[in-house]
Scaffold this active site. Structure first.
Site, PDB file in Angstrom:
ATOM      1  N   GLU A   1      -2.696   9.500  -0.408  1.00 53.86           N
ATOM      2  CA  GLU A   1      -2.874  10.936   0.012  1.00 53.86           C
ATOM      3  C   GLU A   1      -3.498  11.770  -1.096  1.00 53.86           C
ATOM      4  O   GLU A   1      -3.196  12.890  -1.699  1.00 53.86           O
ATOM      5  CB  GLU A   1      -1.623  11.682   0.391  1.00 53.86           C
ATOM      6  CG  GLU A   1      -0.984  11.431   1.737  1.00 53.86           C
ATOM      7  CD  GLU A   1      -2.162  11.800   2.696  1.00 53.86           C
ATOM      8  OE1 GLU A   1      -3.347  12.439   2.865  1.00 53.86           O
ATOM      9  OE2 GLU A   1      -2.302  10.689   3.725  1.00 53.86           O
TER      10      GLU A   1
HETATM   11  C1  LIG Z   1      -0.252   1.341   1.432  1.00 53.27           C
HETATM   12  C2  LIG Z   1      -1.276   2.301   1.392  1.00 53.27           C
HETATM   13  C3  LIG Z   1      -1.504   2.927   2.451  1.00 53.27           C
HETATM   14  C4  LIG Z   1      -2.770   3.970   2.749  1.00 53.27           C
HETATM   15  N1  LIG Z   1      -2.753   4.550   3.820  1.00 53.27           N
HETATM   16  C5  LIG Z   1      -4.022   5.108   3.951  1.00 53.27           C
HETATM   17  C6  LIG Z   1      -4.266   5.659   5.481  1.00 53.27           C
HETATM   18  O1  LIG Z   1      -3.347   5.808   6.139  1.00 53.27           O
HETATM   19  N2  LIG Z   1      -5.503   6.311   5.541  1.00 53.27           N
HETATM   20  C7  LIG Z   1      -6.412   6.244   4.677  1.00 53.27           C
HETATM   21  O2  LIG Z   1      -7.381   6.673   4.844  1.00 53.27           O
HETATM   22  N3  LIG Z   1      -6.378   5.709   3.213  1.00 53.27           N
HETATM   23  C8  LIG Z   1      -5.060   5.311   3.226  1.00 53.27           C
HETATM   24  N4  LIG Z   1      -4.853   4.669   1.723  1.00 53.27           N
HETATM   25  C9  LIG Z   1      -5.728   4.684   0.921  1.00 53.27           C
HETATM   26  C10 LIG Z   1      -5.551   5.556  -0.133  1.00 53.27           C
HETATM   27  O3  LIG Z   1      -5.293   6.812   0.234  1.00 53.27           O
HETATM   28  C11 LIG Z   1      -6.373   5.435  -1.455  1.00 53.27           C
HETATM   29  O4  LIG Z   1      -5.861   4.079  -1.947  1.00 53.27           O
HETATM   30  C12 LIG Z   1      -6.293   6.392  -2.439  1.00 53.27           C
HETATM   31  O5  LIG Z   1      -6.530   7.592  -2.095  1.00 53.27           O
HETATM   32  C13 LIG Z   1      -7.074   6.102  -3.746  1.00 53.27           C
HETATM   33  O6  LIG Z   1      -8.270   5.442  -3.400  1.00 53.27           O
HETATM   34  P1  LIG Z   1      -8.948   4.200  -3.979  1.00 53.27           P
HETATM   35  O7  LIG Z   1      -7.470   3.152  -3.655  1.00 53.27           O
HETATM   36  O8  LIG Z   1      -9.955   3.566  -3.549  1.00 53.27           O
HETATM   37  O9  LIG Z   1      -8.451   4.442  -5.533  1.00 53.27           O
HETATM   38  P2  LIG Z   1     -10.013   4.817  -6.360  1.00 53.27           P
HETATM   39  O10 LIG Z   1     -10.449   6.029  -5.646  1.00 53.27           O
HETATM   40  O11 LIG Z   1     -10.828   3.737  -6.694  1.00 53.27           O
HETATM   41  O12 LIG Z   1      -9.444   5.232  -7.812  1.00 53.27           O
HETATM   42  C14 LIG Z   1      -9.096   4.291  -8.677  1.00 53.27           C
HETATM   43  C15 LIG Z   1      -8.334   5.115 -10.044  1.00 53.27           C
HETATM   44  O13 LIG Z   1      -9.495   5.952 -10.452  1.00 53.27           O
HETATM   45  C16 LIG Z   1      -9.152   7.504 -10.447  1.00 53.27           C
HETATM   46  N5  LIG Z   1      -9.901   8.433 -10.108  1.00 53.27           N
HETATM   47  C17 LIG Z   1     -10.837   8.235  -9.054  1.00 53.27           C
HETATM   48  N6  LIG Z   1     -11.725   9.308  -9.387  1.00 53.27           N
HETATM   49  C18 LIG Z   1     -11.223  10.184  -9.963  1.00 53.27           C
HETATM   50  C19 LIG Z   1     -11.743  11.282 -10.658  1.00 53.27           C
HETATM   51  N7  LIG Z   1     -12.665  12.023 -10.138  1.00 53.27           N
HETATM   52  N8  LIG Z   1     -10.730  11.954 -11.806  1.00 53.27           N
HETATM   53  C20 LIG Z   1     -10.076  11.199 -12.484  1.00 53.27           C
HETATM   54  N9  LIG Z   1      -9.473  10.087 -11.942  1.00 53.27           N
HETATM   55  C21 LIG Z   1     -10.201   9.647 -10.756  1.00 53.27           C
HETATM   56  C22 LIG Z   1      -7.819   7.209  -9.527  1.00 53.27           C
HETATM   57  O14 LIG Z   1      -6.976   8.509  -9.733  1.00 53.27           O
HETATM   58  C23 LIG Z   1      -7.402   6.028  -9.697  1.00 53.27           C
HETATM   59  O15 LIG Z   1      -6.277   6.005 -10.533  1.00 53.27           O
HETATM   60  C24 LIG Z   1      -3.600   3.802   1.704  1.00 53.27           C
HETATM   61  C25 LIG Z   1      -3.456   3.008   0.602  1.00 53.27           C
HETATM   62  C26 LIG Z   1      -2.435   2.231   0.481  1.00 53.27           C
HETATM   63  C27 LIG Z   1      -2.245   1.426  -0.647  1.00 53.27           C
END
Ligand SMILES: Cc1cc2nc3c(=O)[nH]c(=O)nc-3n(C[C@H](O)[C@H](O)[C@H](O)COP(=O)(O)OP(=O)(O)OC[C@H]3O[C@@H](n4cnc5c(N)ncnc54)[C@H](O)[C@@H]3O)c2cc1C
Length: 599
Positions: free
Chosen positions: A442
């Site tokens: 989220e």
């Molecule tokens: C168990 C689980 C359930 C989930 N359920 C859903 C779901 O139902 N529907 C759905 O759509 N998604 C879902 N997700 C996805 C989840 O919302 C994302 O994993 C999350 O939003 C982070 O995206 P990412 O994993 O691609 O990390 P990334 O976006 O690659 O981020 C990696 C790191 O970089 C940091 N970062 C990225 N951009 C910035 C910025 N601009 N400034 C500072 N720091 C930054 C982040 O904070 C993080 O620490 C789920 C994930 C998991 C693991």
């Protein structure tokens, strides 16, 4: 083996004695008929469902997990489906939904208290109805009348369930990079192609249909977040009368092996020309999805509140039972071979920390739910707007502050058990694992902090924050002359002043260099979180103090413990803000100077 008792007494304290929630809700025509008795009765019955049906499935669900044999069907752990049937039969999915679609129309304030207990009992299971409710909210706000007539009654009854499909392999935080595409079909529907990952409850065996809300791009969409549209994509295509037709082209490719919430299926969903229908306006999909995302952010805060409560209950019981060493000041249980570990100051610190964060979170979260009710249905437009502003300002705080504390608190619960916390038998390590995801999904907690500082505070020159500050100031002025309240009111007032100064300083710095906001945002959110906590702890202390001072039967042990927890919060937890403010003010240089290649 862990235990869970619904904390009904504390819920009633918060709702009735601190927030006066029912009286405020009765002023809203939609809830004029609500009574304390009704609210209490719903929570009592809901608590039974949580402790008797959901809680016994928590550990077994974690151990068995979801399974996928590659045949398109994800199997949830034993008992999950039966619990879902019982949930539906009890009318629980309908609790806060609109009577227009078969709901009971109860306020969010009651619904969120119920949600807390569900999360204490079984976070993984609770995610299935949680996402379904989010899909209901989104379609209710943005669906066409036909979509609403088709989907809402079935989502409300629990016959069909829902998901939110945003994330793709190459884009999580930055949805502007989203690639899934939608091509027009001759009949006005769209053919959607793409891969979504990490979709919670994406496929399962609880319901006959799953209604996916999917973000994708139209052929002529502008690049970035301004070119994203929202679609409703059912797993099984409904016929016009709502009966089930053909299987749609949205299928589960795999489920993830993961750290926690094993009972919830985290799915890769492949859309192969899946039929979908536009929800809301073209290219405005992210706005529409925000209805679901905001509700989900508060829901995630409640997940951690639930975990903090259950972990606290267990670690407190263990600390009273486990004998180890003598108290530093001499034996407290000389008849036994050692004292119970609750005599040790640091064990008390760990218990109090969990309790202060859980009970403070409860008051904050229920108050926020009350704002949601006022924002939704107060007849006065100004009241609606003011409550909506508070809700908007504090949504990132309830998400990030509560989930950071949730991880901290569940870790402390584990620590109270020593080595026994680390092994599976006692159930504490599951809470730590389950709590960890809440800081990530989220929108990560970093993203929440950027939203708070950048959009919600600096974006409106601090207007919304000032509005919350006015409430704090009014309380401080009201209580400032009561010497007995000074230990609570003074640190609250001081923190309010410091936050005002910090906000101005960061605003100035960020105008010159945006990295200054980025470098300070996480500390800043935690300071705001403590201001909110301080306010609610001071309010709770006021009620408890009056009862304790009254003495006799009024001074129930409940109030004595509440007051002690308030004192602990202000003495031991709130001082953390001094370091946070110092760190927030230290700027971005120490972070940004080093060349990325040297990491
Ligand atoms: C168990 C689980 C359930 C989930 N359920 C859903 C779901 O139902 N529907 C759905 O759509 N998604 C879902 N997700 C996805 C989840 O919302 C994302 O994993 C999350 O939003 C982070 O995206 P990412 O994993 O691609 O990390 P990334 O976006 O690659 O981020 C990696 C790191 O970089 C940091 N970062 C990225 N951009 C910035 C910025 N601009 N400034 C500072 N720091 C930054 C982040 O904070 C993080 O620490 C789920 C994930 C998991 C693991």
């Amino acid at each position: 083996m862990a235990q869970y008792l619904p904390p009904l007494r504390d819920m009633q304290f918060v709702l009735h004695e601190v927030l006066g929630a029912v009286e405020r809700l009765q002023q809203l025509p939609a809830h004029a008929e609500l009574s304390r008795e009704l609210a209490d009765q719903v929570l009592e019955e809901g608590g039974k469902f949580c402790s008797e049906v959901l809680f016994p499935l928590n550990r077994s669900g974690d151990e068995e997990g979801c399974t996928y044999a590659g045949d398109g069907v994800v199997r949830t752990p034993a008992g999950f489906r039966q619990a879902w049937e019982q949930f539906k039969a009890g009318g629980w999915p309908t609790l806060t939904c609109s009577p227009e679609y078969g709901g009971q129309g109860l306020p969010h304030t009651v619904g969120m208290a119920f949600q807390e207990m569900m999360n204490s009992a079984n976070q993984a299971w609770t995610m299935y109805p949680g996402l379904t409710h989010g899909a209901y909210d989104c379609l209710k706000a943005h669906g066409t009348p036909e979509q609403q007539a088709l989907y809402l009654p079935r989502l409300v009854s629990g016959e069909w369930m829902g998901t939110m499909c945003l994330t793709e392999p190459h884009c999580g935080t930055d949805l502007g990079m989203l690639r899934s595409k939608a091509e027009p079909n001759p009949d006005g529907s769209w053919a959607i192609t793409g891969t979504k990952i990490f979709i919670s409850s994406g496929e399962h065996d609880l319901s006959e249909n799953i209604i996916h809300l999917v973000l994708a791009r139209l052929p002529d969409a502008p690049a970035g977040t301004r070119g994203i549209s929202l679609f409703v994509v059912p797993k099984v295509l409904p016929k016009p009368d709502g009966s089930l037709g053909e299987r749609n082209g949205i299928v589960c490719g795999r489920i993830e092996e993961k750290m926690g919430i094993h009972g919830n299926a985290t799915c890769e969903m492949n859309l192969i020309g899946a039929t979908g229908w536009l929800v809301g306006e073209p290219n405005k999909g992210l706005n529409a999805m925000f209805v679901m995302m905001n509700a989900a952010r508060i829901g995630v805060g409640l997940q951690s509140l639930g975990l903090m409560e259950v972990a606290y209950q267990n670690s407190a019981a263990y600390a009273k039972d486990r004998l180890q060493s003598r108290a530093l000041t001499g034996p407290k249980a000389p008849e036994r071979p050692a004292d119970p570990i609750i005599v040790h100051p640091d064990v008390r610190r760990m218990l109090f920390t969990q309790r202060a964060y859980a009970e403070g979170a409860r008051c904050f979260a229920y108050w926020l739910a009350l704002q949601a009710d006022v924002a939704e249905s107060d007849p006065d437009e100004d009241e609606r707007r003011a409550a909506g502003d508070l809700l908007s300002l504090l949504t990132p705080v309830v998400k990030a502050f509560l989930t950071d504390n949730g991880f901290l608190a569940t870790n402390l619960a584990l620590q109270v058990y020593g080595g026994h916390g680390y092994i599976r038998e006692w159930g504490m390590e599951q809470y730590v694992r389950d709590a960890r995801i809440n800081m990530i999904y989220e929108g990560t907690n970093t993203i929440q902090s950027l939203d708070l500082l950048g959009r919600k505070v600096l974006g409106d020159n601090g207007a919304k924050l000032r509005a919350f500050g006015e409430q704090v100031k009014a309380f401080v002025e009201e209580e400032g002359t009561d010497e007995d309240m000074a230990e609570f009111v003074n640190p609250l007032a001081e923190l309010g002043d410091k936050l005002t100064k910090l906000t101005m300083e960061l605003g100035m710095k960020a105008m010159g260099n945006a990295d200054e906001a980025g470098a300070a945002a996480v500390d800043y959110l935690r300071v705001v979180g403590h201001l909110v906590m301080s306010y609610f702890w001071a309010k709770m202390a006021k009620v408890a103090l009056a009862k304790v001072q009254e003495g006799g039967a009024a001074a129930e042990p409940f109030y004595v413990a509440k007051l002690a927890t308030a004192r602990f919060y202000f003495a031991k937890l709130q001082p953390e803000t001094a370091g946070l403010i110092r760190s927030a003010r230290s700027g971005s240089k120490s972070l940004m100077e080093l060349d990325a290649a040297l990491f």
